[in-house]
Design a protein around this motif. Structure first.
Motif, PDB file in Angstrom:
ATOM      1  N   ALA A  72       0.845  -1.207   0.000  1.00  0.00           N
ATOM      2  CA  ALA A  72       0.000   0.000   0.000  1.00  0.00           C
ATOM      3  C   ALA A  72       0.879   1.255   0.000  1.00  0.00           C
ATOM      4  O   ALA A  72       0.587   2.231  -0.702  1.00  0.00           O
ATOM      5  N   GLU A  73       1.962   1.198   0.758  1.00  0.00           N
ATOM      6  CA  GLU A  73       2.892   2.329   0.808  1.00  0.00           C
ATOM      7  C   GLU A  73       3.537   2.558  -0.570  1.00  0.00           C
ATOM      8  O   GLU A  73       3.625   3.692  -1.047  1.00  0.00           O
ATOM      9  N   LEU A  74       3.934   1.476  -1.209  1.00  0.00           N
ATOM     10  CA  LEU A  74       4.551   1.603  -2.541  1.00  0.00           C
ATOM     11  C   LEU A  74       3.542   2.148  -3.542  1.00  0.00           C
ATOM     12  O   LEU A  74       3.863   3.001  -4.375  1.00  0.00           O
ATOM     13  N   GLU A  75       2.305   1.660  -3.465  1.00  0.00           N
ATOM     14  CA  GLU A  75       1.282   2.106  -4.414  1.00  0.00           C
ATOM     15  C   GLU A  75       0.989   3.595  -4.225  1.00  0.00           C
ATOM     16  O   GLU A  75       0.880   4.343  -5.192  1.00  0.00           O
ATOM     17  N   ALA A  76       0.889   4.025  -2.955  1.00  0.00           N
ATOM     18  CA  ALA A  76       0.593   5.442  -2.686  1.00  0.00           C
ATOM     19  C   ALA A  76       1.730   6.337  -3.174  1.00  0.00           C
ATOM     20  O   ALA A  76       1.493   7.416  -3.700  1.00  0.00           O
ATOM     21  N   LYS A  77       2.953   5.863  -3.030  1.00  0.00           N
ATOM     22  CA  LYS A  77       4.100   6.712  -3.368  1.00  0.00           C
ATOM     23  C   LYS A  77       4.526   6.596  -4.835  1.00  0.00           C
ATOM     24  O   LYS A  77       4.911   7.578  -5.454  1.00  0.00           O
ATOM     25  N   PHE A  78       4.444   5.383  -5.390  1.00  0.00           N
ATOM     26  CA  PHE A  78       4.997   5.169  -6.736  1.00  0.00           C
ATOM     27  C   PHE A  78       3.975   4.684  -7.764  1.00  0.00           C
ATOM     28  O   PHE A  78       4.323   4.474  -8.924  1.00  0.00           O
ATOM     29  N   GLY A  79       2.737   4.479  -7.336  1.00  0.00           N
ATOM     30  CA  GLY A  79       1.680   4.104  -8.277  1.00  0.00           C
ATOM     31  C   GLY A  79       1.475   2.595  -8.398  1.00  0.00           C
ATOM     32  O   GLY A  79       2.314   1.799  -7.955  1.00  0.00           O
ATOM     33  N   PRO A  80       0.332   2.203  -9.011  1.00  0.00           N
ATOM     34  CA  PRO A  80      -0.063   0.792  -9.034  1.00  0.00           C
ATOM     35  C   PRO A  80       0.823  -0.111  -9.892  1.00  0.00           C
ATOM     36  O   PRO A  80       0.987  -1.288  -9.557  1.00  0.00           O
ATOM     37  N   ILE A  81       1.403   0.440 -10.945  1.00  0.00           N
ATOM     38  CA  ILE A  81       2.210  -0.434 -11.829  1.00  0.00           C
ATOM     39  C   ILE A  81       3.488  -0.861 -11.112  1.00  0.00           C
ATOM     40  O   ILE A  81       3.829  -2.053 -11.063  1.00  0.00           O
ATOM     41  N   VAL A  82       4.181   0.108 -10.515  1.00  0.00           N
ATOM     42  CA  VAL A  82       5.416  -0.211  -9.787  1.00  0.00           C
ATOM     43  C   VAL A  82       5.106  -1.170  -8.630  1.00  0.00           C
ATOM     44  O   VAL A  82       5.796  -2.181  -8.439  1.00  0.00           O
ATOM     45  N   ALA A  83       4.028  -0.866  -7.875  1.00  0.00           N
ATOM     46  CA  ALA A  83       3.666  -1.721  -6.731  1.00  0.00           C
ATOM     47  C   ALA A  83       3.361  -3.142  -7.198  1.00  0.00           C
ATOM     48  O   ALA A  83       3.761  -4.119  -6.552  1.00  0.00           O
ATOM     49  N   ARG A  84       2.688  -3.286  -8.334  1.00  0.00           N
ATOM     50  CA  ARG A  84       2.350  -4.624  -8.832  1.00  0.00           C
ATOM     51  C   ARG A  84       3.594  -5.416  -9.248  1.00  0.00           C
ATOM     52  O   ARG A  84       3.717  -6.614  -8.954  1.00  0.00           O
ATOM     53  N   ILE A  85       4.527  -4.742  -9.908  1.00  0.00           N
ATOM     54  CA  ILE A  85       5.756  -5.462 -10.310  1.00  0.00           C
ATOM     55  C   ILE A  85       6.503  -5.944  -9.063  1.00  0.00           C
ATOM     56  O   ILE A  85       6.961  -7.089  -9.002  1.00  0.00           O
ATOM     57  N   VAL A  86       6.600  -5.069  -8.050  1.00  0.00           N
ATOM     58  CA  VAL A  86       7.296  -5.475  -6.816  1.00  0.00           C
ATOM     59  C   VAL A  86       6.569  -6.659  -6.182  1.00  0.00           C
ATOM     60  O   VAL A  86       7.192  -7.625  -5.724  1.00  0.00           O
ATOM     61  N   GLN A  87       5.240  -6.592  -6.187  1.00  0.00           N
ATOM     62  CA  GLN A  87       4.455  -7.704  -5.601  1.00  0.00           C
ATOM     63  C   GLN A  87       4.759  -9.029  -6.316  1.00  0.00           C
ATOM     64  O   GLN A  87       4.915 -10.062  -5.678  1.00  0.00           O
ATOM     65  N   GLU A  88       4.887  -8.954  -7.632  1.00  0.00           N
ATOM     66  CA  GLU A  88       5.150 -10.183  -8.408  1.00  0.00           C
ATOM     67  C   GLU A  88       6.499 -10.819  -8.075  1.00  0.00           C
ATOM     68  O   GLU A  88       6.665 -12.026  -8.239  1.00  0.00           O
ATOM     69  N   VAL A  89       7.456  -9.980  -7.658  1.00  0.00           N
ATOM     70  CA  VAL A  89       8.798 -10.536  -7.391  1.00  0.00           C
ATOM     71  C   VAL A  89       9.060 -10.707  -5.892  1.00  0.00           C
ATOM     72  O   VAL A  89      10.188 -10.983  -5.491  1.00  0.00           O
ATOM     73  N   THR A  90       8.023 -10.552  -5.077  1.00  0.00           N
ATOM     74  CA  THR A  90       8.180 -10.674  -3.625  1.00  0.00           C
ATOM     75  C   THR A  90       7.736 -12.051  -3.144  1.00  0.00           C
ATOM     76  O   THR A  90       6.635 -12.501  -3.460  1.00  0.00           O
TER      77      THR A  90
END
Ligand code: NDP
Ligand code: ZN
Length: 179
Positions: A72-90
């Protein structure tokens, strides 16, 4: 003030603050932030990929797995695309280490192309790090087992970025690991 350069600086600064107390596993205990910066650099300089969201995700790729950062922090700061890519590699930290390792192998082929690029560069960086020096307390067998496991993950990532895959294949070849 929203140029790609500004966004990248904001992102690398965020990652540096999050990883500020962490070190790599090499005997010199290199600052952890060298790793995400190096992964992003592999993507740009060796993979020829300049997509800002992929580079941001590379800089952030271990923040949720290894620090108190939330998606949620990543999405708020960097947007949904960046947050989704990070989620995929976590990795899912609720799983045992063995299950996490197996899940990476099973999930690799189902990731988005953007996440696959980050994963390829992450593996390339870590394998080069292992070739550079053995982490404290690791045996040669453990290093070799890591190469074998990484090759299983990379099998599912093929057909994504020729330059990165070629470099990985060479590292596996040197170790006698079949891809
Ligand atoms: P780990 O997952 O504990 O360590 C590797 C991870 O550490 C990398 O994926 C990387 O993750 C991070 N890392 C930090 N510093 C370095 C560095 N200098 N070089 C490379 N990676 C670094 O390893 P495993 O437990 O998977 O061990 C490797 C293999 O050995 C496994 O296949 C396992 O079966 C076997 N083995 C494991 C033992 C154990 O106690 N776990 C004991 C004996 C064998 P990131 O990108 O997230 O930073
Ligand atoms: Zn990583």
């Amino acid at each position: 003030m929203n140029s790609d350069a500004v966004l990248l600086l904001e992102t690398v600064n965020f990652a540096a603050e999050k990883h500020r107390n962490q070190r790599r596993k090499d005997p010199e205990a290199t600052p952890y932030i060298n790793h995400p910066i190096g992964v992003a650099r592999i993507i740009s300089h060796e993979g020829g990929v300049a997509n800002i969201e992929v580079l941001q995700a590379a800089l952030l790729h271990d923040t949720v797995e290894d620090t108190d950062t939330s998606f949620a922090e990543l999405e708020a700061k960097f947007g949904p695309i960046v947050a989704r890519i990070v989620q995929e590699v976590t990795d899912d930290k609720s799983l045992s280490k063995q299950d996490r390792k197996r899940q990476q192998v099973e999930h690799a082929a189902h990731c988005s192309r953007q996440a696959k690029v980050v994963k390829l560069a992450d593996k390339l960086y870590n394998l080069r790090d292992l070739n550079r020096c053995t982490p404290s307390g690791w045996t040669a067998e453990r290093v070799q087992e890591y190469f074998v496991w990484a090759s299983e993950v990379v099998k599912g990532l093929r057909g994504t970025n020729y330059a990165l895959e070629e470099r990985l294949e060479e590292l596996f070849r040197q170790r006698g690991v079949q891809l």
